[in-house]
Design a protein around this motif. Structure first.
Motif, PDB file in Angstrom:
ATOM      1  N   ALA A  65      90.022  42.130  69.019  1.00  0.00           N
ATOM      2  CA  ALA A  65      90.029  40.851  68.632  1.00  0.00           C
ATOM      3  C   ALA A  65      91.292  40.806  67.331  1.00  0.00           C
ATOM      4  O   ALA A  65      91.264  42.192  66.752  1.00  0.00           O
ATOM      5  N   GLN A  66      91.763  39.728  66.934  1.00  0.00           N
ATOM      6  CA  GLN A  66      92.702  39.669  65.863  1.00  0.00           C
ATOM      7  C   GLN A  66      92.335  38.502  64.968  1.00  0.00           C
ATOM      8  O   GLN A  66      91.739  37.413  65.380  1.00  0.00           O
ATOM      9  N   VAL A  67      92.311  39.058  63.627  1.00  0.00           N
ATOM     10  CA  VAL A  67      91.904  37.788  62.590  1.00  0.00           C
ATOM     11  C   VAL A  67      93.132  37.700  61.699  1.00  0.00           C
ATOM     12  O   VAL A  67      93.571  38.853  60.986  1.00  0.00           O
ATOM     13  N   HIS A  68      93.667  36.576  61.464  1.00  0.00           N
ATOM     14  CA  HIS A  68      94.415  36.170  60.663  1.00  0.00           C
ATOM     15  C   HIS A  68      94.830  34.909  59.834  1.00  0.00           C
ATOM     16  O   HIS A  68      93.837  33.910  60.231  1.00  0.00           O
ATOM     17  N   SER A  69      95.188  34.815  58.666  1.00  0.00           N
ATOM     18  CA  SER A  69      95.155  33.766  57.741  1.00  0.00           C
ATOM     19  C   SER A  69      96.510  32.859  57.885  1.00  0.00           C
ATOM     20  O   SER A  69      97.299  33.400  58.409  1.00  0.00           O
ATOM     21  N   HIS A  70      95.992  31.580  57.668  1.00  0.00           N
ATOM     22  CA  HIS A  70      97.144  30.601  57.624  1.00  0.00           C
ATOM     23  C   HIS A  70      97.306  29.964  56.041  1.00  0.00           C
ATOM     24  O   HIS A  70      96.026  30.022  55.377  1.00  0.00           O
ATOM     25  N   PRO A  71      98.452  29.512  55.298  1.00  0.00           N
ATOM     26  CA  PRO A  71      98.370  28.924  54.257  1.00  0.00           C
ATOM     27  C   PRO A  71      97.619  27.599  54.193  1.00  0.00           C
ATOM     28  O   PRO A  71      97.339  27.075  53.044  1.00  0.00           O
ATOM     29  N   ALA A  72      97.556  27.029  55.341  1.00  0.00           N
ATOM     30  CA  ALA A  72      96.889  25.609  55.250  1.00  0.00           C
ATOM     31  C   ALA A  72      95.748  25.467  56.183  1.00  0.00           C
ATOM     32  O   ALA A  72      94.792  26.188  56.274  1.00  0.00           O
ATOM     33  N   GLU A  73      96.182  24.426  57.301  1.00  0.00           N
ATOM     34  CA  GLU A  73      95.226  24.385  58.531  1.00  0.00           C
ATOM     35  C   GLU A  73      95.067  25.962  59.322  1.00  0.00           C
ATOM     36  O   GLU A  73      95.888  26.678  59.437  1.00  0.00           O
ATOM     37  N   ALA A  74      93.960  25.923  59.948  1.00  0.00           N
ATOM     38  CA  ALA A  74      93.725  26.946  61.023  1.00  0.00           C
ATOM     39  C   ALA A  74      93.955  26.383  62.362  1.00  0.00           C
ATOM     40  O   ALA A  74      93.371  25.402  62.872  1.00  0.00           O
ATOM     41  N   PHE A  75      95.070  26.706  62.920  1.00  0.00           N
ATOM     42  CA  PHE A  75      95.501  26.511  64.332  1.00  0.00           C
ATOM     43  C   PHE A  75      96.252  27.649  64.741  1.00  0.00           C
ATOM     44  O   PHE A  75      96.698  28.531  63.982  1.00  0.00           O
ATOM     45  N   HIS A  76      96.553  27.711  66.128  1.00  0.00           N
ATOM     46  CA  HIS A  76      97.264  28.892  66.614  1.00  0.00           C
ATOM     47  C   HIS A  76      98.677  28.339  66.995  1.00  0.00           C
ATOM     48  O   HIS A  76      99.020  27.331  67.811  1.00  0.00           O
ATOM     49  N   SER A  77      99.503  28.846  66.159  1.00  0.00           N
ATOM     50  CA  SER A  77     100.989  28.410  66.028  1.00  0.00           C
ATOM     51  C   SER A  77     101.898  28.960  67.063  1.00  0.00           C
ATOM     52  O   SER A  77     101.472  29.873  67.928  1.00  0.00           O
ATOM     53  N   ARG A  78     102.937  28.544  67.322  1.00  0.00           N
ATOM     54  CA  ARG A  78     103.900  29.402  68.473  1.00  0.00           C
ATOM     55  C   ARG A  78     104.123  30.584  67.905  1.00  0.00           C
ATOM     56  O   ARG A  78     104.179  31.295  68.967  1.00  0.00           O
ATOM     57  N   ALA A  79     104.381  30.801  66.705  1.00  0.00           N
ATOM     58  CA  ALA A  79     104.461  32.320  66.162  1.00  0.00           C
ATOM     59  C   ALA A  79     103.006  32.988  66.501  1.00  0.00           C
ATOM     60  O   ALA A  79     103.425  34.241  67.115  1.00  0.00           O
TER      61      ALA A  79
END
Length: 154
Positions: free
Chosen positions: A81-95
């Motif tokens: 699995a992979q776990v990563h952070s976002h600066p604001a909301e948690a969603f799966h972006s196009r990137a």
């Protein structure tokens, strides 16, 4: 496929993500398990690959992927699995879709909001957004009530 992750590795993962957030960048942690992956696989290691990161994206260069493959082979591990952070909301972006490292059907991609600030092992599953790779290669959000079928903290 159910993955089991020790609380200690969740804590380690969150500290890595918070450290990246203090630098103003996304963080990335790969969860590795013994081969072969199967239902009930235990996460054995939280691995930080060689990568570059900005506030809203991370990339693992070819040298980082090569080093990861060498590490996996030497330790007889698989990328679970992979776990990563976002600066604001948690969603799966196009990137996130384009740069996902885990790519097997049923793989988990977990996104932690707010650079993991205020996220603990106790609220990790509630605060994060989890996604599973479908048979047709799409990242589908795992509803909270279904998450115990995919991930169990031990």
């Amino acid at each position: 496929m159910l993955l089991r992750c020790p609380i200690s590795l969740v804590d380690e993962t969150l500290e890595i993500l918070r450290a990246a957030g203090r630098r103003g960048t996304e963080g990335i942690v790969l969860w590795l398990a013994r081969r072969p992956l199967g239902d009930g696989s235990l996460i054995a290691e939280a691995f930080v690959p060689e990568h570059t990161a900005e506030v809203d994206v991370f990339r693992i260069p070819p040298t980082g992927m090569t080093a990861l493959m060498v590490h996996l082979k030497a330790r007889k591990l698989a990328l679970a699995a992979q776990v990563h952070s976002h600066p604001a909301e948690a969603f799966h972006s196009r990137a996130d879709d384009a740069w996902a490292i885990v790519c097997h059907e049923g793989a988990l991609s977990i996104v932690v909001p707010q650079f993991a600030k205020g996220v603990t092992a106790a609220n990790f599953l509630d605060r994060s957004a989890s996604f599973c790779l479908s048979p047709d290669d799409r990242w589908l959000e795992v509803p909270a009530h279904d998450l115990p079928q995919y991930l169990m903290l031990t």
